[in-house]
Structure formats: structure tokens, C-alpha cells
Design a protein around this motif. Structure first.
Motif, PDB file in Angstrom:
ATOM      1  N   SER A  45      30.597  49.808   1.841  1.00 24.70           N
ATOM      2  CA  SER A  45      32.010  49.418   1.775  1.00 24.70           C
ATOM      3  C   SER A  45      32.736  49.752   3.068  1.00 24.70           C
ATOM      4  N   GLN A  52      34.368  46.997   5.563  1.00 24.10           N
ATOM      5  CA  GLN A  52      35.811  47.030   5.822  1.00 24.10           C
ATOM      6  C   GLN A  52      36.105  47.178   7.316  1.00 24.10           C
ATOM      7  N   ASN A 100      35.451  43.801   8.853  1.00 25.80           N
ATOM      8  CA  ASN A 100      36.515  42.863   8.482  1.00 25.80           C
ATOM      9  C   ASN A 100      37.763  43.080   9.327  1.00 25.80           C
ATOM     10  N   ASN A 101      38.122  44.349   9.513  1.00 30.98           N
ATOM     11  CA  ASN A 101      39.319  44.640  10.303  1.00 30.98           C
ATOM     12  C   ASN A 101      39.129  44.282  11.771  1.00 30.98           C
ATOM     13  N   SER A 113      29.659  40.694   8.109  1.00 32.86           N
ATOM     14  CA  SER A 113      30.060  41.323   6.838  1.00 32.86           C
ATOM     15  C   SER A 113      29.508  40.562   5.651  1.00 32.86           C
ATOM     16  N   ASP A 139      34.020  54.007  -2.690  1.00 27.37           N
ATOM     17  CA  ASP A 139      35.186  53.758  -1.841  1.00 27.37           C
ATOM     18  C   ASP A 139      35.155  54.804  -0.725  1.00 27.37           C
ATOM     19  N   LEU A 145      38.479  45.253  -2.864  1.00 26.22           N
ATOM     20  CA  LEU A 145      38.836  45.951  -1.629  1.00 26.22           C
ATOM     21  C   LEU A 145      37.683  46.032  -0.653  1.00 26.22           C
ATOM     22  N   TRP A 146      36.441  46.115  -1.155  1.00 24.28           N
ATOM     23  CA  TRP A 146      35.325  46.301  -0.220  1.00 24.28           C
ATOM     24  C   TRP A 146      34.575  45.014   0.074  1.00 24.28           C
ATOM     25  N   ASP A 150      48.683  44.134   3.996  1.00 32.38           N
ATOM     26  CA  ASP A 150      47.642  43.270   3.438  1.00 32.38           C
ATOM     27  C   ASP A 150      48.244  42.121   2.644  1.00 32.38           C
TER      28      ASP A 150
END
Length: 521
Positions: free
Chosen positions: A136, A140, A143-144, A165, A182, A205-206, A318
Motif C-alpha cells: 500500500s 501510494q 501514485n503521488n 502501480s 495501511d 485508499l491504497w 483529494d
């Protein structure tokens, strides 16, 4: 680490999260990043308490310059390495801190520093990226980085991170499948960690930034087609459809060649897994409205999923990004719509979802976001006005209702362009003599469009029309004068500059003829 020190680490980390997610809404207007800076101090203190990672824990990709952090960027599957031992656990916790420092710097508009921290995060957990403890976090971070590069308008680099990803996500779901940890759980005592059911609920979220990936794919495909526009309201050039279809056939043949190679070298199963997701998109590039609509509906499905999770209370940034993505979907779909009234309705939908954001956001804290939204709303009104003018031009005798509608759209577009331009002024309300590189092109475009909008106002009052022409000339002249003083700006707006020069030459003559006509009546 001693239990006292570990308790201090956990306490400082939770305090940093609270400052970033909760206290941020209480910042004074003159110190919009106060809580972010406070969170940064705490995160840096946690990093110091954790100490440096052992040298063998920070793994650089085979080629540091490869985007997507190495193997996954090249489509190679990751190997499962569990997080075992104090050294590995310490590296993962440091990676979590680097990740949050990266987000912190991005939120305070320090993009290069944010990128550096996110890359450090990837290096620290690269070998563990397929494990439930780290997948995760790794996804993340990528992704960012993808979003960061998309904001720099480096679409290929952004896409590479998001593709990486997606490939890791698919491999994880195929080979392991259990809900991953998480990232914040690495700083919780065992009894406070999430249950598997709770982790399943936070799956959105992940998961890879699939909304962003689909939207980017859509935008990249659209960019290849949009140069075929034939007028200022974005009509498709249907004469070139056969050429585009031939290009599609070629791409399909190339894709099949890649597929055959994947089977030959034993990566066919992974290729099939990725293809299963890609097939949801359905087309290499949409050529008409029906194909574009299929892609739009899929993208909108993921937007709704993201909106459900990223509520504005708690996930302000977000939530705004997802709303902007939703607007972008309508914008690109409108390009393929041939019915101008329906295209107007699509732009109206964009405005309806974007305008409420300008009311809720603190313009000082969310300055850049506010500018983006103001500019986008202005352009949506601008497009609607052009469409209404095109509709009116097809009528033999447009009625007063249509004229009023055009003028109202014109006024609304000017309002938001002006709000954007006013945001560039200093505290004394003075417009800058030198416009920053990051806002130069949008500022010049806003000036150019405001100039054009004043020239498009429909009025029966000759004096008012003359005043509008004078204001239009003032804005065109600003563009020409600015580019003469700052030659580097000319390359940012080559087309608009040439048109502005023409208008600066033509408008005074038109205004003089108008004055002569007024004197004779």
C-alpha cells in the motif's frame, strides 16, 4: 528501541497526522501552512528518533533514472520479500515518515523536495513492495509521484508511475490478495491495528490511482485527436476519421506483437492480467462519441467510488482533485459531442460541480487550487458562450433570450478570469510587473480571453460598445507590451501574441470609424 522512545515516536507521529488532517482547517489566514509546518517538524523529529536505515536496507533501482522505480516500470514482476527483523521494520517505518514528509512538502507547494522524499520512500521499501506490510505504501508513493508529474504536464512520466502501480496492484491481488496494512499501522501498537475487515473498507485508499490513470489515458488519447479541430468550438474533422482508423489498426497490430513476445518469454499471464483491466477501456483511442462515452462512463464509475471515500471533511485536497477529474471527464466527452446544445449542458455540469468549491475553500491556504478552479470555470463559461454564439449564427433572427444568455455567459466567464487575474496581485492590489513562470501562460491566456470577451458583448448602445472595444484594446495591448518587455514570455503564447498584435493594429481604426458614425447620427 527502548519502550519510552517508541512511545514518544508513536505520540509524535499521531500528533503530526492530526496537524496535517484536522488542525489544517483552523490555520489563521495569514499563516495558511502553519499546521503543515508544525507537522513537518514532528515528522523530522520522528525520523531522528528512528535513526538512519542500515545501508543494506536502502535499495536503489537497477537504473536510478528509470521512472516507476525499476523493475515494475519495465513490466517485471516483483519478488515477495517479507518484512522481518529490526532492520527491515526500521526501514519500513522510515519509509512511512519519508512518504508523509513528501506529501507535506507537496501540500506546501515545495514539489522538488516532495519528490525527493517520495523517491527516498520507494528506495527504502523497494525490496518489500509485494509484501502486505509495504504494498500500500509503495503504491501510494508512486501514485503521488504520478500526480506530481502530471501537474508538471509531464504526462509520459506520470503515466509510467501509474502503470507501475497498476502492475504491482494486479500482481499483489493475483498472488496474495489479502487486504494490506495501511501505512499508519506501522506506528500503532498491535492491539490498535486495523482488522482485516477494516482494511478491506479502506481498500480505496491504497488501490492504484486508477481514476487518475484512466483519466490520463483518456486525456493522452484525446491530445492525439484534438489537433484535428477545425474551429473555435472544437468540432471534429470527420474527413480525417479514416486516417485515424488506419492508425488504430496499426496500433492493434503492434499490441498483438507485444502480446506474442510476452507469451514467448513467459510473462503472458501477467500480460493477460493487465490486459483484463485495459480491456475495460475498450479502445486505443476514441474516434466518435459512442466510443468516448464508454470510456467516460468507466471513468465516472471510478470517480464516484473515489468521491464516496474522499469526503471533503478530512480529505480536502483529494476530494478537490477527484471533482476536477470528474469535470475533466465531461470536458473531453464534450469534444466528441456533435449536438451543440448537449455540449453546453456538459460544460454546465462542470460548472455546477466546480463553483461550490470556490465558496468553501480558504483562498489564501488553497491559493493554487483556487486559481486552477477559477480558470477552469472561466473556460467552461467561455466555451459555453462560443457554443451559444455558434447556435445563434445558425438562426435567421436570434431572439432577445438568446442574446441575453450569450451576454450572461460572457459576464460569468469574465468574472472568473478576473478573479484568477486578481489572485496574482500583491497585498496592495497591484498587478505584478513580472509574472511568475508557473502562472505566465494562464495569466496571458486570461488577458487574451477577457480582451476577446469584451469584443463579443452584444449591446444596442453605441457608447457602451465603444467602451467595450476600448477595454478590449487595453487587454490586447497589455499582452503585446508585456512580451516586448519580457521577450521570454512570447514563446509561451505565440498564437495569442500574433492575434493580439493584429487587434492592436485593427481596433483603433475600427473605433475611429465607430466614433465618426456616432457623430453623424
Amino acid at each position: 528501541m527502548a519502550s519510552g522512545s517508541w512511545a514518544e515516536v508513536r505520540e509524535k507521529f499521531q500528533a503530526a497526522l492530526a496537524l496535517s488532517r484536522v488542525e489544517v482547517h483552523k490555520n489563521p489566514e495569514k499563516e495558511p501552512y502553519k499546521s503543515k509546518y508544525g507537522a513537518r517538524v514532528l515528522l523530522e523529529e520522528v525520523r531522528a528518533l528512528l535513526g538512519p536505515a542500515p545501508e543494506d536496507q536502502e535499495e536503489r533501482p537497477p537504473a536510478e533514472d528509470d521512472v516507476g522505480a525499476g523493475d515494475s516500470a519495465r513490466g517485471l514482476p516483483a519478488a515477495l520479500v517479507e518484512v522481518e527483523g529490526p532492520g527491515a521494520q526500521g526501514a519500513v517505518r522510515l519509509a512511512v515518515i519519508e512518504f508523509h514528509l513528501g506529501l507535506n512538502h507537496i501540500d506546501t507547494e515545495e514539489l522538488s523536495a516532495g519528490e525527493e522524499h517520495l523517491m527516498k520512500c520507494l528506495r527504502l521499501v523497494r525490496r518489500y513492495r509485494l509484501s502486505p506490510d509495504c504494498v500500500s505504501l509503495y503504491i501510494q508513493a508512486q501514485n503521488n509521484l504520478g500526480i506530481l508529474w502530471s501537474e508538471r504536464e509531464e504526462i509520459e512520466t506520470a503515466q509510467a508511475y501509474l502503470d507501475s502501480s497498476e502492475a504491482l496492484y494486479l500482481q499483489y491481488m493475483k498472488e496474495i490478495g489479502s487486504p494490506p496494512l495501511d501505512p499508519t499501522e506501522h506506528f500503532l501498537p498491535e492491539e490498535e491495528k486495523l482488522t482485516e475487515q477494516e482494511r478491506s473498507k479502506s481498500n480505496a485508499l491504497w488501490r492504484p490511482g486508477i481514476v487518475y490513470q484512466l483519466l490520463m489515458s483518456f486525456l493522452v488519447k484525446l491530445e492525439r485527436i484534438q489537433p484535428q479541430k477545425t474551429d473555435n468550438i472544437g468540432e471534429l474533422d470527420f474527413d480525417k476519421q479514416s486516417e485515424l482508423r488506419a492508425l488504430r489498426k496499426k496500433e492493434l497490430e503492434e499490441e498483438e506483437s507485444i502480446r506474442k513476445k510476452a507469451v514467448q518469454f513467459g510473462t503472458g499471464e501477467l500480460c493477460d492480467a493487465i490486459s483484463a483491466v485495459e480491456e475495460k477501456v475498450g479502445y486505443l483511442r476514441p474516434l466518435d462519441f459512442e466510443e468516448a462515452r464508454e470510456l467516460f462512463l468507466l471513468g465516472q464509475h471510478y470517480v464516484f467510488e473515489a468521491k464516496e471515500f474522499f469526503q471533503i471533511d478530512g480529505y480536502v485536497t483529494d476530494h478537490i482533485e477527484v471533482v476536477q477529474d470528474h469535470s475533466a471527464l465531461f470536458k473531453v466527452l464534450a469534444f466528441f459531442e456533435t449536438d451543440m446544445e448537449r455540449r453546453c449542458k456538459m460544460h454546465k455540469r462542470r460548472i455546477a460541480m466546480l463553483e461550490p468549491l470556490t465558496v468553501d475553500l480558504n483562498p489564501q491556504y488553497y491559493l493554487l487550487v483556487n486559481r486552477q478552479i477559477q480558470f477552469e470555470i472561466a473556460h467552461a463559461y467561455y466555451d459555453m458562450m462560443d457554443l451559444k454564439v455558434a447556435i445563434a449564427d445558425k438562426l435567421r433572427d436570434p431572439d432577445s433570450h438568446i442574446v441575453k444568455k450569450i451576454n450572461n455567459l460572457n459576464k460569468s466567464a469574465m468574472k472568473y478570469y478576473q478573479l484568477f487575474l486578481d489572485s496574482l496581485r500583491d497585498p496592495n492590489k497591484v498587478f505584478p510587473e513580472h509574472i511568475g513562470e508557473d502562472v505566465l501562460r494562464p495569466a496571458m491566456l486570461a488577458k487574451f480571453r477577457v480582451a476577446r470577451l469584451y469584443g463579443k458583448i452584444i449591446t444596442s448602445d453605441p457608447q457602451k460598445e465603444l467602451e467595450n472595444l476600448a477595454t478590449s484594446l487595453e487587454h490586447y495591448r497589455f499582452i503585446v507590451d508585456y512580451c516586448e518587455k519580457h521577450p521570454e514570455a512570447a514563446q509561451e503564447i505565440e498564437v495569442e501574441l500574433e492575434l493580439s498584435k493584429e487587434m492592436v493594429s485593427l481596433l483603433p481604426t475600427k473605433m475611429e470609424r465607430f466614433r465618426t458614425k456616432m457623430a453623424l447620427t
